[in-house]
Design a protein around this motif. Sequence first.
Motif, PDB file in Angstrom:
ATOM      1  N   PHE A 209       0.828  -1.205   0.000  1.00 27.61           N
ATOM      2  CA  PHE A 209       0.000   0.000   0.000  1.00 27.61           C
ATOM      3  C   PHE A 209       0.866   1.261   0.000  1.00 27.61           C
ATOM      4  O   PHE A 209       0.536   2.256  -0.658  1.00 27.61           O
ATOM      5  CB  PHE A 209      -0.909  -0.010   1.228  1.00 27.61           C
ATOM      6  CG  PHE A 209      -1.780   1.206   1.365  1.00 27.61           C
ATOM      7  CD1 PHE A 209      -2.967   1.306   0.647  1.00 27.61           C
ATOM      8  CD2 PHE A 209      -1.430   2.246   2.216  1.00 27.61           C
ATOM      9  CE1 PHE A 209      -3.781   2.425   0.766  1.00 27.61           C
ATOM     10  CE2 PHE A 209      -2.231   3.367   2.339  1.00 27.61           C
ATOM     11  CZ  PHE A 209      -3.413   3.456   1.616  1.00 27.61           C
TER      12      PHE A 209
ATOM     13  N   THR B 246      -2.456   4.771   8.438  1.00 27.93           N
ATOM     14  CA  THR B 246      -2.900   3.817   7.419  1.00 27.93           C
ATOM     15  C   THR B 246      -2.678   2.355   7.794  1.00 27.93           C
ATOM     16  O   THR B 246      -3.243   1.469   7.145  1.00 27.93           O
ATOM     17  CB  THR B 246      -2.180   4.090   6.076  1.00 27.93           C
ATOM     18  OG1 THR B 246      -0.754   3.971   6.251  1.00 27.93           O
ATOM     19  CG2 THR B 246      -2.514   5.488   5.560  1.00 27.93           C
TER      20      THR B 246
ATOM     21  N   LEU C 121      -8.423   0.322   3.680  1.00 23.03           N
ATOM     22  CA  LEU C 121      -7.897   0.547   2.330  1.00 23.03           C
ATOM     23  C   LEU C 121      -6.652  -0.284   2.060  1.00 23.03           C
ATOM     24  O   LEU C 121      -6.365  -0.630   0.913  1.00 23.03           O
ATOM     25  CB  LEU C 121      -7.575   2.032   2.120  1.00 23.03           C
ATOM     26  CG  LEU C 121      -8.758   2.993   2.057  1.00 23.03           C
ATOM     27  CD1 LEU C 121      -8.280   4.424   1.896  1.00 23.03           C
ATOM     28  CD2 LEU C 121      -9.692   2.624   0.911  1.00 23.03           C
TER      29      LEU C 121
ATOM     30  N   SER D 118      -6.542  -2.465  -1.141  1.00 23.73           N
ATOM     31  CA  SER D 118      -5.450  -2.215  -2.095  1.00 23.73           C
ATOM     32  C   SER D 118      -4.681  -3.494  -2.391  1.00 23.73           C
ATOM     33  O   SER D 118      -4.334  -3.782  -3.544  1.00 23.73           O
ATOM     34  CB  SER D 118      -4.506  -1.148  -1.530  1.00 23.73           C
ATOM     35  OG  SER D 118      -3.370  -0.988  -2.341  1.00 23.73           O
ATOM     36  N   TYR D 119      -4.429  -4.264  -1.345  1.00 15.76           N
ATOM     37  CA  TYR D 119      -3.697  -5.536  -1.515  1.00 15.76           C
ATOM     38  C   TYR D 119      -4.482  -6.493  -2.414  1.00 15.76           C
ATOM     39  O   TYR D 119      -3.924  -7.104  -3.333  1.00 15.76           O
ATOM     40  CB  TYR D 119      -3.447  -6.172  -0.145  1.00 15.76           C
ATOM     41  CG  TYR D 119      -3.012  -7.610  -0.217  1.00 15.76           C
ATOM     42  CD1 TYR D 119      -1.706  -7.941  -0.589  1.00 15.76           C
ATOM     43  CD2 TYR D 119      -3.900  -8.644   0.071  1.00 15.76           C
ATOM     44  CE1 TYR D 119      -1.306  -9.273  -0.679  1.00 15.76           C
ATOM     45  CE2 TYR D 119      -3.512  -9.961  -0.014  1.00 15.76           C
ATOM     46  CZ  TYR D 119      -2.204 -10.271  -0.379  1.00 15.76           C
ATOM     47  OH  TYR D 119      -1.815 -11.587  -0.489  1.00 15.76           O
TER      48      TYR D 119
ATOM     49  N   LYS E 284      -4.400  -5.213  -6.126  1.00 14.22           N
ATOM     50  CA  LYS E 284      -3.085  -5.359  -6.749  1.00 14.22           C
ATOM     51  C   LYS E 284      -2.762  -6.827  -7.007  1.00 14.22           C
ATOM     52  O   LYS E 284      -2.202  -7.174  -8.053  1.00 14.22           O
ATOM     53  CB  LYS E 284      -2.016  -4.713  -5.853  1.00 14.22           C
ATOM     54  CG  LYS E 284      -2.079  -3.203  -5.856  1.00 14.22           C
ATOM     55  CD  LYS E 284      -1.016  -2.590  -4.946  1.00 14.22           C
ATOM     56  CE  LYS E 284      -1.109  -1.068  -4.962  1.00 14.22           C
ATOM     57  NZ  LYS E 284      -0.113  -0.423  -4.080  1.00 14.22           N
TER      58      LYS E 284
ATOM     59  N   GLN F 176      -6.057   1.243 -11.228  1.00 10.94           N
ATOM     60  CA  GLN F 176      -5.848   0.685  -9.892  1.00 10.94           C
ATOM     61  C   GLN F 176      -6.386   1.614  -8.812  1.00 10.94           C
ATOM     62  O   GLN F 176      -7.058   1.170  -7.875  1.00 10.94           O
ATOM     63  CB  GLN F 176      -4.351   0.435  -9.683  1.00 10.94           C
ATOM     64  CG  GLN F 176      -4.034  -0.330  -8.418  1.00 10.94           C
ATOM     65  CD  GLN F 176      -2.570  -0.749  -8.402  1.00 10.94           C
ATOM     66  OE1 GLN F 176      -2.146  -1.621  -9.150  1.00 10.94           O
ATOM     67  NE2 GLN F 176      -1.789  -0.104  -7.559  1.00 10.94           N
ATOM     68  N   ALA F 177      -6.100   2.914  -8.958  1.00  8.57           N
ATOM     69  CA  ALA F 177      -6.568   3.900  -7.976  1.00  8.57           C
ATOM     70  C   ALA F 177      -8.092   3.959  -7.955  1.00  8.57           C
ATOM     71  O   ALA F 177      -8.716   4.040  -6.889  1.00  8.57           O
ATOM     72  CB  ALA F 177      -5.977   5.266  -8.275  1.00  8.57           C
TER      73      ALA F 177
ATOM     74  N   ILE G 206      -9.695   0.898  -6.195  1.00  8.19           N
ATOM     75  CA  ILE G 206      -9.635   1.012  -4.733  1.00  8.19           C
ATOM     76  C   ILE G 206     -10.759   1.914  -4.245  1.00  8.19           C
ATOM     77  O   ILE G 206     -11.454   1.611  -3.269  1.00  8.19           O
ATOM     78  CB  ILE G 206      -8.260   1.553  -4.282  1.00  8.19           C
ATOM     79  CG1 ILE G 206      -7.154   0.544  -4.602  1.00  8.19           C
ATOM     80  CG2 ILE G 206      -8.270   1.879  -2.783  1.00  8.19           C
ATOM     81  CD1 ILE G 206      -5.753   1.070  -4.371  1.00  8.19           C
ATOM     82  N   GLU G 207     -10.950   3.031  -4.933  1.00  8.76           N
ATOM     83  CA  GLU G 207     -12.028   3.961  -4.576  1.00  8.76           C
ATOM     84  C   GLU G 207     -13.402   3.302  -4.765  1.00  8.76           C
ATOM     85  O   GLU G 207     -14.288   3.425  -3.920  1.00  8.76           O
ATOM     86  CB  GLU G 207     -11.915   5.215  -5.443  1.00  8.76           C
ATOM     87  CG  GLU G 207     -12.943   6.287  -5.136  1.00  8.76           C
ATOM     88  CD  GLU G 207     -12.778   7.502  -6.025  1.00  8.76           C
ATOM     89  OE1 GLU G 207     -13.743   7.821  -6.767  1.00  8.76           O
ATOM     90  OE2 GLU G 207     -11.693   8.118  -5.991  1.00  8.76           O
TER      91      GLU G 207
END
Length: 305
Positions: free
Chosen positions: A194, A230, A235, A239-240, A243, A278-279, A282-283
């Motif tokens: 992350f 974080t 998140l 995120s993990y 990805k 990718q961003a 996540i959102e």
Amino acid sequence: MGRPKGTQAAGIADVQYSQTGIGDMQSQPQITAELMHSFIAKDEAVEPKSEYRIFKLINTAKRGRVHIDGIDDVINPKTGKVERVRLLSGVDTIWLKEQKDVTEDFIRQNRRSLIFEDKVLRIPSWDSTAISFIEVSRHLVDNPNRKTGSKTEFYEWNPQKQAELALKQRHQKVEAMKLAMTIDEDKMRKHALFLGVSFVDEVGMVKTPDSLRNDYVLKAEENPINFIETVESPLVHISYLIKKAIIDTKIDLGRESNKVYWSTGGFICSIPSHMKAQAYLIEFASNGTQESKDFLAQLEIVVKK
């Protein structure tokens, strides 16, 4: 040779009086008492100390003298409205609407500005109008009511406050680094991913757990606040998952421009043109809609396969 009539020989007291003003206590009682009191008062007087409030420019590249105009449009903390302030010598209010009976000639001769010498401004604590002007200024980063910044932003230098802040930052760094050194490996890997830690070295070899943790600790040292905030964030896990799904080709980003599919063919979502896939994923996975919850649940399943 005889002395002239009506004169007396000069005594020690006479000489002393002629030189210092302090003579015979009996012949000059009133003058001597007054002089003695004045000498004592002068000796015991305490010289007043000037206290200053010190302000420093944010931009440390600026050299020499920097002027900030003594007229500004600011938010009045009492009304919440934008009002004009003006700093004038001899006028005890900064608010333009309250500056009565001042002529244009007076304004021209008494306008003030804030002058920073080598990035530093010192204002005497008794200069209440200048301090009032500074406290509402849009240039002051400590002003909670400022709406816009400027190229000449400055802050108040407070040695005690700066020392407390430095100590707090040191504690945060120590706590973050301690956490980075002791957190379990699974959490470390997810959080490191992350934070953008590379899992391979400069020659493309996969890093050992110790090498990876070393880089993870460096991240904690570089930005302890972000690290601590974080480390337990949902998140990190999302995120993990995303990805890993991309790396394992469980998610297909290349089938169609700005669209994401499962590798099995199912459509996931469209990606806005201004965002990276990718961003956005996540959102998308964390925005709380039913569609996002379904995506996250499916993501958990495919990553574990």
